[in-house]
Design an enzyme around this catalytic site. Structure first.
Site, short mmCIF file in Angstrom:
data_model
loop_
_atom_site.label_atom_id
_atom_site.label_comp_id
_atom_site.label_asym_id
_atom_site.label_seq_id
_atom_site.Cartn_x
_atom_site.Cartn_y
_atom_site.Cartn_z
CG ASN A 14 -2.50 -1.11 0.51
OD1 ASN A 14 -3.03 -0.52 0.20
ND2 ASN A 14 -2.69 -1.87 1.41
CG HIS A 110 -10.42 -3.44 7.97
ND1 HIS A 110 -9.70 -3.96 9.04
CD2 HIS A 110 -11.50 -4.26 7.68
CE1 HIS A 110 -10.07 -5.02 9.12
NE2 HIS A 110 -11.43 -5.44 8.71
CD GLU A 149 -15.29 1.56 18.74
OE1 GLU A 149 -16.69 0.18 18.37
OE2 GLU A 149 -16.70 2.31 18.68
CD GLU A 179 -11.07 -7.61 -8.76
OE1 GLU A 179 -11.49 -7.22 -8.33
OE2 GLU A 179 -10.86 -8.42 -9.70
CB ALA A 180 -10.81 -3.51 -3.56
CD GLU A 181 -6.12 -4.16 1.16
OE1 GLU A 181 -4.75 -3.63 1.82
OE2 GLU A 181 -6.03 -5.38 1.03
C1 GRF Z 1 -3.03 -4.87 3.75
O1 GRF Z 1 -4.02 -6.15 3.71
C2 GRF Z 1 -3.76 -3.88 4.74
O2 GRF Z 1 -5.35 -3.60 3.86
C3 GRF Z 1 -4.13 -4.34 6.01
O3 GRF Z 1 -2.80 -4.65 6.09
C4 GRF Z 1 -1.94 -4.68 5.43
C5 GRF Z 1 -0.77 -4.48 4.50
O4 GRF Z 1 -0.37 -4.71 3.54
N1 GRF Z 1 -4.22 -3.18 7.16
P1 GRF Z 1 1.06 -3.81 3.23
O5 GRF Z 1 2.23 -3.90 4.04
O6 GRF Z 1 0.60 -2.42 2.06
O7 GRF Z 1 1.21 -4.97 2.15
#
Ligand code: GRF
Length: 208
Positions: A14, A110, A149, A179-181
């Site tokens: 990410n 998430h 929270e 596809e999403a993150e």
């Molecule tokens: C991702 O699946 C994110 O949604 C979750 O932790 C993972 C991190 O992956 N919070 P990366 O380190 O960005 O490859």
């Protein structure tokens, strides 16, 4: 120029998606000024180095109290003029002191459609295992502001991803990322850098 601090604990795909979308001009008026890892030796730090971004390790357990850790993190970000903190696969819980200080200035991704499969204990592959165990036909990812929270703060963007009968947790995790993150995290940062989101009574509104 929005100065971004990214908190990581792992591979950093990410983080890479954000770096790429700053370098290709999709995200304007923003730069990553520091990457802080909770652990030594993670690949996310290597990615930072390759793009000439400062990378440091600050681990909660090397401080005698949680408050000292939060103070050190706040000082680190303040010294660099950070205006947005991005949790990109960050595995340390941030307490009230830190999240109040940066209210509506911390975002997280998430790998599910909140409020499904989220909260304490839902991290990594466990999220996808739970989605497959329930038999949902659609899952996805959510970018949200961080409150004390877990996974409960105002939702900025969500994107749905189809679940297939043949999916394993690993296969589903990869599809949710691709596809999403890797799309909605840069998109949320772009909107924030352009001042196009505001939070009203716990709900995110777009400003056009
Ligand atoms: C991702 O699946 C994110 O949604 C979750 O932790 C993972 C991190 O992956 N919070 P990366 O380190 O960005 O490859």
């Amino acid at each position: 120029m929005l100065k971004i601090g990214v908190l990581v604990s792992g591979g950093g795909t990410n983080l890479q998606a954000i770096i790429d979308n700053i370098e290709n001009g999709y995200i304007k008026n923003a730069q990553i000024v520091t990457v802080v890892s909770s652990k030594e030796g993670v690949y996310a730090l290597e990615r930072a180095k390759r793009h000439n971004i400062e990378g440091v390790v600050m681990s909660k357990k090397s401080y005698s109290t949680a408050d000292e850790y939060y103070d050190a993190l706040i000082k680190h970000f303040e010294d660099r003029g950070v205006g947005l903190i991005v949790l990109a696969g960050f595995m340390t819980v941030l307490g009230e002191k830190f999240v109040k200080y940066y209210e509506n200035k911390i975002i997280n991704i998430h790998p599910a459609l909140i409020p499904s499969f989220c909260g304490d204990g839902f991290y990594g592959l466990k999220v996808h295992e739970a989605a497959l165990a329930k038999g949902v036909k659609v899952t996805g990812a959510t970018v949200h502001f961080v409150t004390a929270e877990t996974d409960a703060g105002p939702i900025i963007i969500q994107k749905a991803v189809e679940v297939r009968d043949t999916d394993t947790p690993e296969v589903l995790q990869k599809r949710v990322m691709e596809e999403a993150e890797w799309k909605i995290f840069p998109e949320a940062i772009k909107l924030i850098a352009e001042n196009k989101v505001k939070v009203e009574n716990g709900i995110v509104r777009r400003i056009d």
